[in-house]
Design a protein around this motif. Structure first.
Motif, mmCIF file in Angstrom:
data_model
loop_
_atom_site.group_PDB
_atom_site.id
_atom_site.type_symbol
_atom_site.label_atom_id
_atom_site.label_comp_id
_atom_site.label_asym_id
_atom_site.label_seq_id
_atom_site.Cartn_x
_atom_site.Cartn_y
_atom_site.Cartn_z
ATOM 1 N N UNK A 9 40.339 45.741 55.612
ATOM 2 C CA UNK A 9 39.076 45.740 54.874
ATOM 3 C C UNK A 9 38.217 46.919 55.282
ATOM 4 N N UNK A 10 37.808 47.719 54.280
ATOM 5 C CA UNK A 10 36.900 48.816 54.570
ATOM 6 C C UNK A 10 35.587 48.266 55.101
ATOM 7 N N UNK A 11 35.154 47.128 54.553
ATOM 8 C CA UNK A 11 33.855 46.594 54.948
ATOM 9 C C UNK A 11 33.839 46.048 56.360
ATOM 10 N N UNK A 221 38.203 43.291 46.099
ATOM 11 C CA UNK A 221 39.545 43.709 46.509
ATOM 12 C C UNK A 221 40.116 44.725 45.525
ATOM 13 N N UNK A 222 40.579 45.842 46.049
ATOM 14 C CA UNK A 222 41.227 46.879 45.249
ATOM 15 C C UNK A 222 42.567 47.186 45.897
ATOM 16 N N UNK A 223 43.637 46.984 45.175
ATOM 17 C CA UNK A 223 44.979 47.237 45.697
ATOM 18 C C UNK A 223 45.470 48.607 45.246
ATOM 19 N N UNK A 224 46.379 49.156 46.041
ATOM 20 C CA UNK A 224 46.976 50.418 45.645
ATOM 21 C C UNK A 224 47.625 50.321 44.285
ATOM 22 N N UNK A 225 48.200 49.154 43.983
ATOM 23 C CA UNK A 225 48.860 48.952 42.685
ATOM 24 C C UNK A 225 47.877 48.934 41.529
ATOM 25 N N UNK A 226 46.569 48.762 41.833
ATOM 26 C CA UNK A 226 45.552 48.779 40.770
ATOM 27 C C UNK A 226 45.214 50.196 40.327
ATOM 28 N N UNK A 227 45.536 51.180 41.178
ATOM 29 C CA UNK A 227 45.089 52.551 40.948
ATOM 30 C C UNK A 227 46.207 53.377 40.319
ATOM 31 N N UNK A 244 30.683 63.860 49.743
ATOM 32 C CA UNK A 244 31.107 62.582 49.162
ATOM 33 C C UNK A 244 31.081 61.492 50.227
ATOM 34 N N UNK A 245 30.553 60.334 49.873
ATOM 35 C CA UNK A 245 30.573 59.163 50.736
ATOM 36 C C UNK A 245 31.345 58.046 50.051
ATOM 37 N N UNK A 246 32.314 57.457 50.760
ATOM 38 C CA UNK A 246 32.983 56.227 50.329
ATOM 39 C C UNK A 246 32.400 55.083 51.154
ATOM 40 N N UNK A 247 32.073 53.961 50.519
ATOM 41 C CA UNK A 247 31.596 52.822 51.294
ATOM 42 C C UNK A 247 31.958 51.512 50.598
ATOM 43 N N UNK A 248 32.207 50.488 51.419
ATOM 44 C CA UNK A 248 32.461 49.158 50.906
ATOM 45 C C UNK A 248 31.176 48.371 50.843
ATOM 46 N N UNK A 249 30.997 47.580 49.789
ATOM 47 C CA UNK A 249 29.789 46.779 49.603
ATOM 48 C C UNK A 249 30.032 45.365 50.125
ATOM 49 N N UNK A 250 29.192 44.914 51.047
ATOM 50 C CA UNK A 250 29.275 43.547 51.542
ATOM 51 C C UNK A 250 30.369 43.341 52.569
ATOM 52 N N UNK A 251 30.736 42.069 52.764
ATOM 53 C CA UNK A 251 31.686 41.691 53.805
ATOM 54 C C UNK A 251 33.113 41.540 53.292
ATOM 55 N N UNK A 252 33.314 41.556 51.981
ATOM 56 C CA UNK A 252 34.625 41.203 51.443
ATOM 57 C C UNK A 252 35.319 42.338 50.699
ATOM 58 N N UNK A 253 34.808 43.556 50.803
ATOM 59 C CA UNK A 253 35.490 44.682 50.167
ATOM 60 C C UNK A 253 36.750 45.005 50.943
ATOM 61 N N UNK A 254 37.871 45.023 50.260
ATOM 62 C CA UNK A 254 39.151 45.346 50.885
ATOM 63 C C UNK A 254 39.918 46.305 49.997
ATOM 64 N N UNK A 255 40.575 47.274 50.612
ATOM 65 C CA UNK A 255 41.415 48.232 49.887
ATOM 66 C C UNK A 255 42.778 48.216 50.547
ATOM 67 N N UNK A 256 43.781 47.789 49.786
ATOM 68 C CA UNK A 256 45.128 47.631 50.318
ATOM 69 C C UNK A 256 46.098 48.584 49.636
ATOM 70 N N UNK A 257 47.131 48.955 50.351
ATOM 71 C CA UNK A 257 48.207 49.756 49.766
ATOM 72 C C UNK A 257 49.062 48.862 48.871
#
Length: 257
Positions: A9-11, A221-227, A244-257
């Motif tokens: 999770x990025x967050x 949640x954003x998966x690699x397969x979504x992109x 450029x800034x990347x940031x996760x919003x809140x406690x549940x932002x997750x980015x998976x391969x």
């Protein structure tokens, strides 16, 4: 430089990660510094917390409400200084709503949560939280030195945590990651190209023609397969990208391969 789609999770990050090309990755997790809750209405505040340049607020839904507007200001500012947060920063969960307020300078804040009924704000039902303390991130090292090429590594933010006046902000979810649009400067004459999807947007900035501050806020949640458009190794290409800034919003932002 390449950025691997993160496998956690990025967050959950607790500190800004500074990348040499002036790309900052910041997580919007929340710690202590709980504010005082003033129950003036039917909006029942469950929790409010301040952390590093951000605040979170959670409340119980009102049956009649069709939505909510959230406002904030420094406690030292006048009533007329309230600012409304973007709708994307307000999310509904199974039994509560949550808002994350990002881009705050250090200080004590007052938050208002106002329900909307029949397309009108019902101020008489608002909830107000006072004395929420916010601290600044620690910014140090060569990336923030005046001797460095960009003089700062705060990306789309000022060094006090607030959003730069000319920053653009885009919100990314699994639903819009391939359809979000942004105009990007693509040549030395300043011509702009309308880009669609996060991969297209980032691929048009590497030559450095567009140094406009950009904040990319990821939600859920954003998966690699979504992109669509990741390279064969599953990377986003960030080579030669500025401000450029990347940031996760809140406690549940997750980015998976």
């Amino acid at each position: 430089m390449k950025m691997k789609i993160l496998s956690k999770a990025i967050a959950s990050m607790t500190i800004a990660s500074i990348i040499s090309t002036n790309v900052a990755i910041i997580a919007s997790a929340i710690e202590n510094n709980t504010g005082h809750i003033t129950q003036l209405s039917k909006v029942s505040i469950l929790e409010s917390k301040g952390w590093l340049e951000s605040i979170s607020v959670e409340w119980k839904p009102i049956k009649e409400a069709k939505g909510y507007n959230v406002y904030y200001k420094l406690a030292s500012e006048s009533y007329y200084k309230y600012k409304k947060i973007d709708d994307e920063l307000i999310r509904q969960y199974s039994s509560y709503f949550r808002a994350d307020i990002l881009g705050l300078s250090e200080g004590e804040y007052i938050i208002k949560v106002i329900p909307t009924i029949d397309n009108k704000e019902e101020v008489s039902l608002q909830g107000i939280i006072t004395d929420i303390e916010v601290k600044n991130h620690t910014r140090e090292g060569f990336g923030f030195s005046k001797e460095s090429p960009m003089k700062t590594s705060s990306g789309g933010y000022n060094d006090n945590g607030t959003v730069k006046n000319d920053s653009k902000i885009i919100y990314i979810t699994s639903e819009n990651v391939n359809t979000v649009t942004l105009d990007v400067i693509t040549n030395s004459k300043g011509s702009k190209t309308k880009c669609t999807g996060i991969v297209d947007i980032l691929s048009k900035r590497p030559k450095g023609y567009d140094k406009t501050p950009l904040i990319i806020r990821m939600i859920g949640e954003i998966k690699g397969s979504d992109i669509i458009g990741l390279n064969s190794s599953g990377y986003l290409q960030l080579k030669g990208i500025y401000n450029v800034t990347f940031e996760g919003v809140g406690e549940d932002t997750t980015v998976y391969k």
